[in-house]
Design a protein around this motif. Sequence first.
Motif, PDB file in Angstrom:
ATOM      1  N   GLY A 171      34.740  33.109  21.135  1.00 36.70           N
ATOM      2  CA  GLY A 171      35.695  33.362  20.070  1.00 36.70           C
ATOM      3  C   GLY A 171      37.058  33.867  20.511  1.00 36.70           C
ATOM      4  N   ARG A 172      37.379  33.791  21.799  1.00 39.32           N
ATOM      5  CA  ARG A 172      38.667  34.321  22.255  1.00 39.32           C
ATOM      6  C   ARG A 172      39.031  33.748  23.622  1.00 39.32           C
ATOM      7  NH1 ARG A 172      34.634  37.504  23.652  1.00 39.32           N
ATOM      8  NH2 ARG A 172      34.651  38.608  25.618  1.00 39.32           N
ATOM      9  N   GLN A 173      40.217  34.079  24.065  1.00 39.82           N
ATOM     10  CA  GLN A 173      40.685  33.760  25.409  1.00 39.82           C
ATOM     11  C   GLN A 173      40.894  35.086  26.151  1.00 39.82           C
ATOM     12  OE1 GLN A 173      41.658  30.582  26.845  1.00 39.82           O
ATOM     13  NE2 GLN A 173      40.451  29.785  25.142  1.00 39.82           N
ATOM     14  N   VAL A 174      40.246  35.247  27.302  1.00 38.18           N
ATOM     15  CA  VAL A 174      40.404  36.463  28.100  1.00 38.18           C
ATOM     16  C   VAL A 174      41.557  36.221  29.076  1.00 38.18           C
ATOM     17  CG1 VAL A 174      39.306  38.013  29.760  1.00 38.18           C
ATOM     18  CG2 VAL A 174      37.950  37.016  27.897  1.00 38.18           C
ATOM     19  N   ARG A 175      42.557  37.096  29.017  1.00 37.21           N
ATOM     20  CA  ARG A 175      43.724  36.974  29.899  1.00 37.21           C
ATOM     21  C   ARG A 175      43.369  37.475  31.293  1.00 37.21           C
ATOM     22  NH1 ARG A 175      48.529  39.934  27.362  1.00 37.21           N
ATOM     23  NH2 ARG A 175      49.480  39.138  29.237  1.00 37.21           N
ATOM     24  N   ILE A 176      43.846  36.757  32.298  1.00 41.30           N
ATOM     25  CA  ILE A 176      43.602  37.117  33.692  1.00 41.30           C
ATOM     26  C   ILE A 176      44.936  37.503  34.314  1.00 41.30           C
ATOM     27  CG2 ILE A 176      42.637  36.382  35.901  1.00 41.30           C
ATOM     28  CD1 ILE A 176      40.650  36.296  33.510  1.00 41.30           C
ATOM     29  N   GLY A 177      44.999  38.708  34.847  1.00 36.08           N
ATOM     30  CA  GLY A 177      46.193  39.175  35.539  1.00 36.08           C
ATOM     31  C   GLY A 177      45.877  39.298  37.018  1.00 36.08           C
ATOM     32  N   TRP A 178      46.786  38.832  37.857  1.00 37.00           N
ATOM     33  CA  TRP A 178      46.560  38.956  39.290  1.00 37.00           C
ATOM     34  C   TRP A 178      47.715  39.724  39.916  1.00 37.00           C
ATOM     35  CZ3 TRP A 178      47.053  34.298  36.751  1.00 37.00           C
ATOM     36  CH2 TRP A 178      48.215  33.575  36.972  1.00 37.00           C
ATOM     37  N   PHE A 179      47.351  40.613  40.797  1.00 37.78           N
ATOM     38  CA  PHE A 179      48.301  41.555  41.361  1.00 37.78           C
ATOM     39  C   PHE A 179      48.114  41.653  42.868  1.00 37.78           C
ATOM     40  CE2 PHE A 179      46.733  42.792  37.189  1.00 37.78           C
ATOM     41  CZ  PHE A 179      47.908  42.803  36.447  1.00 37.78           C
ATOM     42  N   ARG A 180      49.121  42.182  43.540  1.00 35.29           N
ATOM     43  CA  ARG A 180      49.004  42.459  44.969  1.00 35.29           C
ATOM     44  C   ARG A 180      49.043  43.952  45.252  1.00 35.29           C
ATOM     45  NH1 ARG A 180      52.338  37.474  46.866  1.00 35.29           N
ATOM     46  NH2 ARG A 180      50.634  36.154  47.550  1.00 35.29           N
ATOM     47  N   HIS A 181      49.347  44.770  44.247  1.00 34.15           N
ATOM     48  CA  HIS A 181      49.450  46.215  44.468  1.00 34.15           C
ATOM     49  C   HIS A 181      48.159  46.955  44.143  1.00 34.15           C
ATOM     50  CE1 HIS A 181      50.398  45.740  40.188  1.00 34.15           C
ATOM     51  NE2 HIS A 181      49.891  46.951  40.047  1.00 34.15           N
ATOM     52  N   THR A 182      47.116  46.248  43.730  1.00 33.57           N
ATOM     53  CA  THR A 182      45.836  46.878  43.423  1.00 33.57           C
ATOM     54  C   THR A 182      44.911  46.801  44.628  1.00 33.57           C
ATOM     55  OG1 THR A 182      44.918  44.818  42.585  1.00 33.57           O
ATOM     56  CG2 THR A 182      46.003  46.260  40.978  1.00 33.57           C
TER      57      THR A 182
END
Length: 195
Positions: A91-102
């Motif tokens: 029922g939704r779209q899960v946003r994916i965030g990608w980082f280099r500082h984590t």
Amino acid sequence: MTPTLLSQPAPLSPASPAIPRVDSALRLSLSPVPNRLAVVDGAWWPSSHDAAAELPALIAAVDRLLDRVTLRIGLHRDVWQNIPRRIPARGRQVRIGWFRHTDPRVITLSFATGEPVGLLIVPSGTAAGAAEATLKLTAQDIAGMSIDAILTLAHLPAGPAPRATADGSARWEDEGGSVIGQAAQPSMGRPTPSP
């Protein structure tokens, strides 16, 4: 306390007993009662570095185990391949965030309600015994332990393995040079998400 092994994880609700959950089928451990003094809330042992292939099952399992709705996932860009911007979920779209500082060894899931959940990533090529030890260890009380200490207790290398680039060389970090041979910085407590 000994973690419970589940082949079919039961949903957790606020009334559920605080028994750590280890899902050996998905290769996931999750503490049902997050401890803000712990740097992670569990561990996940994906089968590959392919984010598009691995994340849908993780989202479904965490939603079911915590009885929450995952809205966003944050991961380290250099550890994963095939990272989509969104993943369809019930029922939704899960946003994916990608980082280099984590921390490249942690994946973070954020929800509509409640605190985010951080999971230690057990590298996909890890031997079964060491990976299972890590899953069981992170399902226990690990408050005050750094990620390096958890990995040491589970007999895993403390630093992430660098991913090879197309020309065969090791990937370089933005400001720190090669990740080969660098000691991982100890981390105490939960990282603060950036805005």
